[in-house]
Design a protein around this motif. Structure first.
Motif, PDB file in Angstrom:
ATOM      1  N   GLY A 129     -38.206  12.010   9.499  1.00 40.42           N
ATOM      2  CA  GLY A 129     -38.377  12.457   7.997  1.00 40.42           C
ATOM      3  C   GLY A 129     -38.190  11.533   7.104  1.00 40.42           C
ATOM      4  N   ASP A 130     -38.751  11.612   6.057  1.00 34.18           N
ATOM      5  CA  ASP A 130     -38.531  10.828   4.882  1.00 34.18           C
ATOM      6  C   ASP A 130     -37.306  10.973   4.305  1.00 34.18           C
ATOM      7  OD1 ASP A 130     -38.632  12.783   3.285  1.00 34.18           O
ATOM      8  OD2 ASP A 130     -40.770  12.493   2.337  1.00 34.18           O
ATOM      9  N   GLY A 131     -36.966  10.011   3.186  1.00 35.48           N
ATOM     10  CA  GLY A 131     -35.601  10.027   2.642  1.00 35.48           C
ATOM     11  C   GLY A 131     -35.020  11.620   2.034  1.00 35.48           C
ATOM     12  N   LEU A 132     -36.105  12.259   1.477  1.00 32.16           N
ATOM     13  CA  LEU A 132     -35.557  13.546   1.150  1.00 32.16           C
ATOM     14  C   LEU A 132     -35.270  14.472   2.194  1.00 32.16           C
ATOM     15  CD1 LEU A 132     -34.944  15.737  -1.035  1.00 32.16           C
ATOM     16  CD2 LEU A 132     -37.426  16.159  -1.104  1.00 32.16           C
ATOM     17  N   GLN A 133     -36.227  14.415   3.352  1.00 27.26           N
ATOM     18  CA  GLN A 133     -36.098  15.429   4.460  1.00 27.26           C
ATOM     19  C   GLN A 133     -34.810  14.858   5.253  1.00 27.26           C
ATOM     20  OE1 GLN A 133     -39.895  14.055   5.618  1.00 27.26           O
ATOM     21  NE2 GLN A 133     -40.831  16.230   5.185  1.00 27.26           N
ATOM     22  N   ARG A 134     -34.521  13.742   5.572  1.00 27.48           N
ATOM     23  CA  ARG A 134     -33.412  13.432   6.206  1.00 27.48           C
ATOM     24  C   ARG A 134     -32.238  13.833   5.467  1.00 27.48           C
ATOM     25  NH1 ARG A 134     -36.049   8.212   6.388  1.00 27.48           N
ATOM     26  NH2 ARG A 134     -34.310   7.117   5.541  1.00 27.48           N
ATOM     27  N   LEU A 135     -32.043  13.650   4.080  1.00 30.82           N
ATOM     28  CA  LEU A 135     -30.744  14.300   3.268  1.00 30.82           C
ATOM     29  C   LEU A 135     -30.914  15.458   3.388  1.00 30.82           C
ATOM     30  CD1 LEU A 135     -28.372  13.568   1.538  1.00 30.82           C
ATOM     31  CD2 LEU A 135     -29.755  13.830  -0.393  1.00 30.82           C
ATOM     32  N   MET A 136     -31.848  16.544   3.444  1.00 30.23           N
ATOM     33  CA  MET A 136     -31.855  17.809   3.457  1.00 30.23           C
ATOM     34  C   MET A 136     -31.298  18.147   4.854  1.00 30.23           C
ATOM     35  SD  MET A 136     -32.528  19.384   0.721  1.00 30.23           S
ATOM     36  CE  MET A 136     -33.075  20.791   1.264  1.00 30.23           C
ATOM     37  N   GLY A 137     -31.823  17.558   5.990  1.00 22.77           N
ATOM     38  CA  GLY A 137     -31.284  17.812   7.459  1.00 22.77           C
ATOM     39  C   GLY A 137     -29.993  17.682   7.445  1.00 22.77           C
ATOM     40  N   VAL A 138     -29.459  16.570   6.827  1.00 22.66           N
ATOM     41  CA  VAL A 138     -28.066  16.110   6.757  1.00 22.66           C
ATOM     42  C   VAL A 138     -27.239  17.337   6.332  1.00 22.66           C
ATOM     43  CG1 VAL A 138     -26.055  14.803   6.141  1.00 22.66           C
ATOM     44  CG2 VAL A 138     -28.107  13.529   7.025  1.00 22.66           C
ATOM     45  N   LEU A 139     -27.510  17.769   4.939  1.00 24.30           N
ATOM     46  CA  LEU A 139     -26.765  18.741   4.407  1.00 24.30           C
ATOM     47  C   LEU A 139     -26.912  19.933   5.255  1.00 24.30           C
ATOM     48  CD1 LEU A 139     -28.000  17.854   0.793  1.00 24.30           C
ATOM     49  CD2 LEU A 139     -25.751  17.410   1.635  1.00 24.30           C
ATOM     50  N   GLY A 140     -28.009  20.445   5.805  1.00 22.93           N
ATOM     51  CA  GLY A 140     -28.116  21.654   6.533  1.00 22.93           C
ATOM     52  C   GLY A 140     -26.913  21.523   7.831  1.00 22.93           C
ATOM     53  N   VAL A 141     -27.173  20.568   8.429  1.00 27.49           N
ATOM     54  CA  VAL A 141     -26.312  20.106   9.736  1.00 27.49           C
ATOM     55  C   VAL A 141     -24.894  20.482   9.165  1.00 27.49           C
ATOM     56  CG1 VAL A 141     -25.339  18.443  11.228  1.00 27.49           C
ATOM     57  CG2 VAL A 141     -27.728  18.849  11.002  1.00 27.49           C
ATOM     58  N   LEU A 142     -24.575  19.756   8.118  1.00 25.88           N
ATOM     59  CA  LEU A 142     -23.048  20.012   7.775  1.00 25.88           C
ATOM     60  C   LEU A 142     -22.634  21.268   7.193  1.00 25.88           C
ATOM     61  CD1 LEU A 142     -22.797  16.586   5.574  1.00 25.88           C
ATOM     62  CD2 LEU A 142     -21.648  17.080   7.870  1.00 25.88           C
ATOM     63  N   ALA A 143     -23.499  22.018   6.758  1.00 22.10           N
ATOM     64  CA  ALA A 143     -23.424  23.347   6.291  1.00 22.10           C
ATOM     65  C   ALA A 143     -23.209  24.228   7.768  1.00 22.10           C
ATOM     66  CB  ALA A 143     -24.509  23.842   5.505  1.00 22.10           C
ATOM     67  N   ARG A 144     -24.069  24.005   8.767  1.00 25.31           N
ATOM     68  CA  ARG A 144     -23.628  24.711   9.814  1.00 25.31           C
ATOM     69  C   ARG A 144     -22.495  24.340  10.648  1.00 25.31           C
ATOM     70  NH1 ARG A 144     -27.133  28.165  11.699  1.00 25.31           N
ATOM     71  NH2 ARG A 144     -27.441  28.613  13.864  1.00 25.31           N
ATOM     72  N   ALA A 145     -22.044  22.963  10.697  1.00 23.45           N
ATOM     73  CA  ALA A 145     -20.824  22.605  11.449  1.00 23.45           C
ATOM     74  C   ALA A 145     -19.654  23.311  10.569  1.00 23.45           C
ATOM     75  CB  ALA A 145     -20.813  21.093  11.154  1.00 23.45           C
ATOM     76  N   LEU A 146     -19.519  23.313   9.380  1.00 29.10           N
ATOM     77  CA  LEU A 146     -18.278  23.616   8.495  1.00 29.10           C
ATOM     78  C   LEU A 146     -18.252  25.016   7.925  1.00 29.10           C
ATOM     79  CD1 LEU A 146     -18.461  20.168   6.649  1.00 29.10           C
ATOM     80  CD2 LEU A 146     -17.171  20.928   8.615  1.00 29.10           C
ATOM     81  N   HIS A 147     -19.430  25.885   8.266  1.00 28.98           N
ATOM     82  CA  HIS A 147     -19.356  27.231   7.635  1.00 28.98           C
ATOM     83  C   HIS A 147     -18.424  27.923   8.085  1.00 28.98           C
ATOM     84  CE1 HIS A 147     -21.207  30.411   5.379  1.00 28.98           C
ATOM     85  NE2 HIS A 147     -22.297  29.661   4.953  1.00 28.98           N
ATOM     86  N   PRO A 148     -17.873  28.845   7.482  1.00 28.88           N
ATOM     87  CA  PRO A 148     -16.969  29.850   7.958  1.00 28.88           C
ATOM     88  C   PRO A 148     -17.557  30.636   9.248  1.00 28.88           C
ATOM     89  CG  PRO A 148     -16.816  30.135   5.745  1.00 28.88           C
ATOM     90  CD  PRO A 148     -17.918  29.295   6.149  1.00 28.88           C
ATOM     91  N   ARG A 149     -16.717  31.268   9.942  1.00 31.74           N
ATOM     92  CA  ARG A 149     -17.376  31.900  11.323  1.00 31.74           C
ATOM     93  C   ARG A 149     -18.174  32.931  10.907  1.00 31.74           C
ATOM     94  NH1 ARG A 149     -14.368  31.786  15.894  1.00 31.74           N
ATOM     95  NH2 ARG A 149     -16.077  33.039  16.617  1.00 31.74           N
ATOM     96  N   ASP A 150     -18.116  33.820   9.928  1.00 32.93           N
ATOM     97  CA  ASP A 150     -19.109  34.623   9.699  1.00 32.93           C
ATOM     98  C   ASP A 150     -19.813  34.397   8.282  1.00 32.93           C
ATOM     99  OD1 ASP A 150     -20.525  37.084   8.889  1.00 32.93           O
ATOM    100  OD2 ASP A 150     -18.948  38.369   8.711  1.00 32.93           O
ATOM    101  N   PRO A 151     -20.924  33.636   8.592  1.00 31.40           N
ATOM    102  CA  PRO A 151     -21.666  33.033   7.420  1.00 31.40           C
ATOM    103  C   PRO A 151     -22.448  33.989   6.722  1.00 31.40           C
ATOM    104  CG  PRO A 151     -22.993  32.716   9.370  1.00 31.40           C
ATOM    105  CD  PRO A 151     -21.765  33.634   9.768  1.00 31.40           C
ATOM    106  N   PHE A 152     -22.655  35.068   6.826  1.00 31.76           N
ATOM    107  CA  PHE A 152     -23.490  35.958   6.049  1.00 31.76           C
ATOM    108  C   PHE A 152     -22.711  37.035   5.166  1.00 31.76           C
ATOM    109  CE2 PHE A 152     -25.597  34.982  10.215  1.00 31.76           C
ATOM    110  CZ  PHE A 152     -26.219  34.162   9.672  1.00 31.76           C
ATOM    111  N   THR A 153     -21.497  36.859   5.040  1.00 28.77           N
ATOM    112  CA  THR A 153     -20.789  37.894   4.342  1.00 28.77           C
ATOM    113  C   THR A 153     -20.763  37.551   2.663  1.00 28.77           C
ATOM    114  OG1 THR A 153     -18.695  36.547   4.528  1.00 28.77           O
ATOM    115  CG2 THR A 153     -19.202  38.204   5.974  1.00 28.77           C
ATOM    116  N   ARG A 154     -20.982  36.314   2.354  1.00 33.66           N
ATOM    117  CA  ARG A 154     -20.895  36.125   0.888  1.00 33.66           C
ATOM    118  C   ARG A 154     -22.103  34.791   0.793  1.00 33.66           C
ATOM    119  NH1 ARG A 154     -15.809  34.230  -1.776  1.00 33.66           N
ATOM    120  NH2 ARG A 154     -15.672  32.940   0.327  1.00 33.66           N
TER     121      ARG A 154
END
Length: 239
Positions: A129-154
């Motif tokens: 990835g370029d800079g934007l793609q790498r940052l977006m990937g990191v944010l997506g990974v962190l969301a997946r790592a830290l999201h509550p167990r039921d991610p689709f309720t809200r």
């Protein structure tokens, strides 16, 4: 379909092992137990850093619930040179190898395979990835790592990240100024909220779905800020 946490394999091992809690920011010394224990992340998340020389390391990947660390994993000292530290308060499940039945090994191998895939996926985004793609990937990974167990309720919920902008820059291999600019654009579109000391993802279910979306569609869907906005908006409406 988006893969969820492997709760069934973890729970089948829980009765055979011991849970050990680690504070946020703790460097894990796995050498003493890793030869004898099967170690899985039961809750929380850890950061793998690649060592370069004696004193330098760079963040490489984030692992979370269900991932395997220690000698019997892709993170093991015999296989890699990763340092492991906790991103948030983290609980590890230690199961003595002697208590793992032959019937358990298929699940064990599946967890190891998933862990290896998760590491390689993050490395691939960083390399391709370029800079934007790498940052977006990191944010997506962190969301997946830290999201509550039921991610689709809200779907409109917000998720505060336990990292500062400078730490995000390290994760993405960018300068702080680049991260500040990209986050500013995403904030204008309503996908993040920023301050000097915190970054919050809004519409966190969309962020949670981002990494699987990149897996299926590639990085082109986040090649521009406009593309990021379109992709997140579509994922926010996904079932």
């Amino acid at each position: 379909m988006i893969a969820t946490w492997p709760s069934a394999p973890l729970e089948q091992f829980a009765s055979k092992g011991v849970l050990r809690r680690h504070e946020r920011g703790e460097t894990l010394d796995l050498s003493a137990a890793s030869e004898a224990d099967w170690i899985m992340i039961h809750a929380g998340a850890v950061v793998l850093s690649s060592r370069i020389g004696q004193e330098t390391s760079i963040p490489t990947a984030v692992l979370w619930r269900g991932d395997v660390i220690g000698a019997l994993s892709p993170v093991g000292a015999r296989v890699s040179r990763y340092d492991v530290s906790t991103l948030v308060e983290t609980t590890l499940l230690h199961v003595p190898k002697a208590l793992i039945d032959k019937s358990d090994w298929r699940d064990c191998e599946a967890l190891v395979h998933d862990t290896a895939d998760r590491i390689q996926e993050q490395i691939a985004i960083r390399l391709a990835g370029d800079g934007l793609q790498r940052l977006m990937g990191v944010l997506g990974v962190l969301a997946r790592a830290l999201h509550p167990r039921d991610p689709f309720t809200r779907s409109a919920s917000a998720l505060s990240l336990p990292v500062k902008q400078g730490e995000l820059a390290e994760f993405a291999g960018l300068s702080r100024r680049q991260v500040w600019i990209y986050l500013g654009r995403l904030a204008e579109l309503g996908w993040v909220q920023t301050s000097r000391t915190s970054v919050t993802l809004t519409g966190s279910a969309a962020w949670f779905r981002l990494v699987p979306e990149l897996r299926s569609r590639g990085l082109d869907c986040i090649a521009t800020i406009e593309g990021c906005d379109e992709t997140l908006a579509r994922l926010a409406l996904a079932e």
